[in-house]
Design a protein around this motif. Structure first.
Motif, PDB file in Angstrom:
ATOM      1  N   TYR A   1       0.675  -1.177  -0.068  1.00  0.00           N
ATOM      2  CA  TYR A   1      -0.144  -0.058   0.090  1.00  0.00           C
ATOM      3  C   TYR A   1       0.864   1.190   0.251  1.00  0.00           C
ATOM      4  O   TYR A   1       0.280   2.518  -0.164  1.00  0.00           O
ATOM      5  N   GLY A   2       2.156   1.139   0.646  1.00  0.00           N
ATOM      6  CA  GLY A   2       3.139   2.191   0.269  1.00  0.00           C
ATOM      7  C   GLY A   2       2.404   3.729   0.683  1.00  0.00           C
ATOM      8  O   GLY A   2       2.306   4.006   1.801  1.00  0.00           O
ATOM      9  N   ALA A   3       2.452   4.451  -0.180  1.00  0.00           N
ATOM     10  CA  ALA A   3       2.276   5.870  -0.156  1.00  0.00           C
ATOM     11  C   ALA A   3       0.766   6.170  -0.184  1.00  0.00           C
ATOM     12  O   ALA A   3       0.194   7.243   0.119  1.00  0.00           O
ATOM     13  N   ASN A   4      -0.130   5.229   0.007  1.00  0.00           N
ATOM     14  CA  ASN A   4      -1.617   5.154   0.275  1.00  0.00           C
ATOM     15  C   ASN A   4      -1.751   5.823   1.513  1.00  0.00           C
ATOM     16  O   ASN A   4      -1.302   5.361   2.548  1.00  0.00           O
ATOM     17  N   THR A   5      -2.844   6.681   1.557  1.00  0.00           N
ATOM     18  CA  THR A   5      -3.207   7.206   2.906  1.00  0.00           C
ATOM     19  C   THR A   5      -4.414   6.931   3.202  1.00  0.00           C
ATOM     20  O   THR A   5      -5.211   7.368   4.212  1.00  0.00           O
ATOM     21  N   ALA A   6      -5.386   6.403   2.193  1.00  0.00           N
ATOM     22  CA  ALA A   6      -7.225   6.295   2.596  1.00  0.00           C
ATOM     23  C   ALA A   6      -6.927   5.054   3.257  1.00  0.00           C
ATOM     24  O   ALA A   6      -6.484   3.881   3.158  1.00  0.00           O
ATOM     25  N   MET A   7      -7.637   5.155   4.459  1.00  0.00           N
ATOM     26  CA  MET A   7      -7.677   4.060   5.515  1.00  0.00           C
ATOM     27  C   MET A   7      -9.154   3.796   5.419  1.00  0.00           C
ATOM     28  O   MET A   7     -10.151   4.661   5.419  1.00  0.00           O
ATOM     29  N   PRO A   8      -9.591   2.575   5.964  1.00  0.00           N
ATOM     30  CA  PRO A   8      -8.511   1.361   6.075  1.00  0.00           C
ATOM     31  C   PRO A   8      -8.351   1.094   4.374  1.00  0.00           C
ATOM     32  O   PRO A   8      -8.895   1.251   3.561  1.00  0.00           O
ATOM     33  N   PHE A   9      -7.089   0.354   4.563  1.00  0.00           N
ATOM     34  CA  PHE A   9      -6.293  -0.181   3.110  1.00  0.00           C
ATOM     35  C   PHE A   9      -7.451  -1.027   2.456  1.00  0.00           C
ATOM     36  O   PHE A   9      -7.672  -2.221   3.107  1.00  0.00           O
ATOM     37  N   SER A  10      -7.779  -0.844   1.217  1.00  0.00           N
ATOM     38  CA  SER A  10      -8.742  -1.814   0.592  1.00  0.00           C
ATOM     39  C   SER A  10      -7.951  -2.591  -0.688  1.00  0.00           C
ATOM     40  O   SER A  10      -7.086  -1.823  -1.221  1.00  0.00           O
ATOM     41  N   VAL A  11      -8.168  -3.964  -0.879  1.00  0.00           N
ATOM     42  CA  VAL A  11      -7.478  -4.462  -1.999  1.00  0.00           C
ATOM     43  C   VAL A  11      -8.054  -3.880  -3.273  1.00  0.00           C
ATOM     44  O   VAL A  11      -7.595  -4.233  -4.418  1.00  0.00           O
ATOM     45  N   HIS A  12      -9.017  -3.197  -3.287  1.00  0.00           N
ATOM     46  CA  HIS A  12      -9.856  -2.517  -4.500  1.00  0.00           C
ATOM     47  C   HIS A  12      -9.150  -1.233  -4.580  1.00  0.00           C
ATOM     48  O   HIS A  12      -9.331  -0.435  -5.716  1.00  0.00           O
ATOM     49  N   GLN A  13      -8.007  -0.676  -3.844  1.00  0.00           N
ATOM     50  CA  GLN A  13      -7.202   0.417  -4.354  1.00  0.00           C
ATOM     51  C   GLN A  13      -6.125   0.182  -4.998  1.00  0.00           C
ATOM     52  O   GLN A  13      -5.518  -0.849  -5.121  1.00  0.00           O
ATOM     53  N   ASN A  14      -5.634   1.283  -5.907  1.00  0.00           N
ATOM     54  CA  ASN A  14      -4.441   1.115  -6.671  1.00  0.00           C
ATOM     55  C   ASN A  14      -3.438   1.225  -5.635  1.00  0.00           C
ATOM     56  O   ASN A  14      -3.355   1.901  -4.391  1.00  0.00           O
ATOM     57  N   VAL A  15      -2.319   0.478  -5.890  1.00  0.00           N
ATOM     58  CA  VAL A  15      -0.896   0.146  -5.167  1.00  0.00           C
ATOM     59  C   VAL A  15       0.282   0.264  -6.116  1.00  0.00           C
ATOM     60  O   VAL A  15       1.012  -0.577  -5.903  1.00  0.00           O
ATOM     61  N   ASP A  16       0.302   1.450  -6.727  1.00  0.00           N
ATOM     62  CA  ASP A  16       1.566   1.383  -7.684  1.00  0.00           C
ATOM     63  C   ASP A  16       2.641   2.590  -7.329  1.00  0.00           C
ATOM     64  O   ASP A  16       3.392   2.912  -7.930  1.00  0.00           O
TER      65      ASP A  16
END
Length: 336
Positions: free
Chosen positions: A131-146
Motif C-alpha cells: 500500500y506504500g504511499a496510500n493514505t486512504a484508511m482502511p487499506f482496501s484490496v480494491h485500491q491502486n497500489v502503484d
C-alpha cells in the motif's frame, strides 16, 4: 491433499503446516534454511513438524530452477502455499538484490512448477507494505497500489502481477494474501515484538521509530495461518462482473484474487510496548527515533472481502496475542 508449503521452517509456514497436518493433509515442507536469522530457531520449528508422520522436509532454494522443476514433477502437488521469501522492509534497503533472487526469480519457479504439473490452486504471501504511499484508511484490496515505498514491497507487488499473468495465460487459479504485521509465538528475531521483549528483559534500550506514534494492524499468527488455509480451500475463480473500463485490482475475469488478512483494529506502537511491559513486569528504556525510510506511518486492513468470500475473520486481541508470545519466549529461552 498433498500440499507444498514453501518456507515451512519459517514463522508463518510453521503454523500453516501444523494446521494442515492436524487436519490430515500430507505436507511437503520446503525451506533453504538460510542464515537471515538464527537457524536454530528454524530447526526447532522443523523438529516439531517432523514429529508428524505426514510431513516431509525438502531443503531447497526457490531460485534453484532445476531443483524446483524436479520437485514439482516428482511430487505432483494438489495445491501450493508459497510463504518462502526474503522478508523485511529495512533489510531490503541494505540488500535489494537478495529480494530479486527469492521473491522474483523464486516465485517465477513456483509459478512454472504449478503451470506444468496441474496444481489446482496457488496461494501466496503478499504484504500490507504494497500500500506504500496510500493514505486512504482502511487499506482496501480494491485500491491502486502503484507507489511502494520499499523494494520489498515492490517485489511483492511484482508477485501479484506475475500471478495474474499465469492465471490469464494458463488458467492457474491464484490467491494473494496481504499480511498485516504478523506477530506471535515462534516469531522472527528481527521483528519488533521479539526485539522489544529481548531488550527489555536484558535491560537494554529499544529503538522506537516515529516516536512510537505510528499505528499497526497487528495480526496474531494463528489468525493469519487459519486465513491462509481457508483461502487455499476456496479455489480462486473469475469475477463475471469484472469491467475493463473500471478495472478492480483485487479480482479479474480470470481465476485471480487478492485479500487482506489483518486484525481490522490498528494499535499505536506505544500501546503495543505498554502491553509487553505489563506482561514482563518491567519497563522499557525507549530510544525515540523518527520514521525510518521505507516505513509507512499507519496500516489498517479492510477485510470485508476475506469475511464475505472466505468466511473468516481474525479474532485474537492484541492483549491476548502479546501475552501468548511473551509466555512462549520465556519458556523457549528459559528466562528465569
Amino acid at each position: 491433499m498433498k500440499i507444498l508449503v514453501t518456507g515451512a521452517a519459517g514463522f508463518i509456514g510453521f503454523h500453516v503446516s501444523q494446521i494442515l497436518l492436524d487436519r490430515g493433509d500430507e505436507v511437503v515442507g520446503l525451506d533453504n534454511l538460510n542464515d537471515y536469522y538464527d537457524v536454530s530457531l528454524k530447526n526447532a520449528r522443523l523438529d516439531i513438524l517432523k514429529g508428524h508422520p505426514r510431513f516431509r522436509f525438502v531443503k531447497l532454494d526457490l531460485a534453484d530452477r532445476p531443483g524446483m522443476a524436479a520437485l514439482f514433477e516428482r511430487e505432483k502437488f494438489h495445491r501450493v502455499i508459497n510463504l518462502a521469501a526474503q522478508a523485511g522492509v529495512r533489510y531490503s534497503i541494505k540488500n535489494p538484490l537478495a529480494y530479486i533472487d527469492s521473491n522474483v526469480v523464486g516465485f517465477a519457479n513456483v509459478l512454472e512448477g504449478c503451470r506444468h504439473n496441474g496444481v489446482e490452486h496457488l496461494v501466496y504471501a503478499s504484504t500490507s507494505s504494497v500500500y506504500g504511499a496510500n493514505t486512504a484508511m482502511p487499506f482496501s484490496v480494491h485500491q491502486n497500489v502503484d507507489h511502494p515505498l520499499s523494494f520489498y514491497a515492490a517485489t511483492k507487488k511484482a508477485n501479484e502481477l506475475m500471478a495474474h499473468t499465469y492465471a490469464h495465460l494458463y488458467g492457474l487459479p491464484t490467491t494473494g494474501l496481504r499480511f498485516f504485521t504478523v506477530y506471535g509465538p515462534w516469531g522472527r528475531p528481527d521483528m519488533a515484538l521479539f526485539m522489544f521483549t529481548k531488550n527489555i528483559l536484558e535491560g537494554r534500550p529499544i529503538d522506537v521509530f516515529n516516536y512510537g506514534k505510528h499505528r499497526r494492524d497487528f495480526t496474531f499468527v494463528d489468525d493469519i495461518a487459519q486465513g491462509v488455509v481457508r483461502s487455499m480451500d476456496r479455489v480462486a475463480t473469475g469475477n463475471t462482473d469484472w469491467n475493463s473500463d473500471e478495472p478492480d485490482p483485487a479480482t479479474s475475469k480470470v481465476p485471480y484474487r487478492l485479500y487482506n488478512i489483518g486484525n481490522n483494529e490498528p494499535v499505536e506502537l506505544l500501546r503495543y510496548i505498554e502491553l509487553i511491559e505489563q506482561c514482563l513486569g518491567k519497563k522499557a528504556q525507549k530510544n525515540l527515533l523518527p520514521l525510518q525510510p521505507g516505513d509507512v506511518p499507519d496500516t489498517f486492513a479492510d477485510i470485508d472481502d476475506l469475511v464475505n468470500d472466505v468466511g473468516y475473520r481474525p479474532a485474537t486481541s492484541v492483549e491476548a496475542g502479546v501475552e501468548k508470545f511473551v509466555r512462549w519466549y520465556v519458556d523457549y529461552y528459559k528466562v528465569s
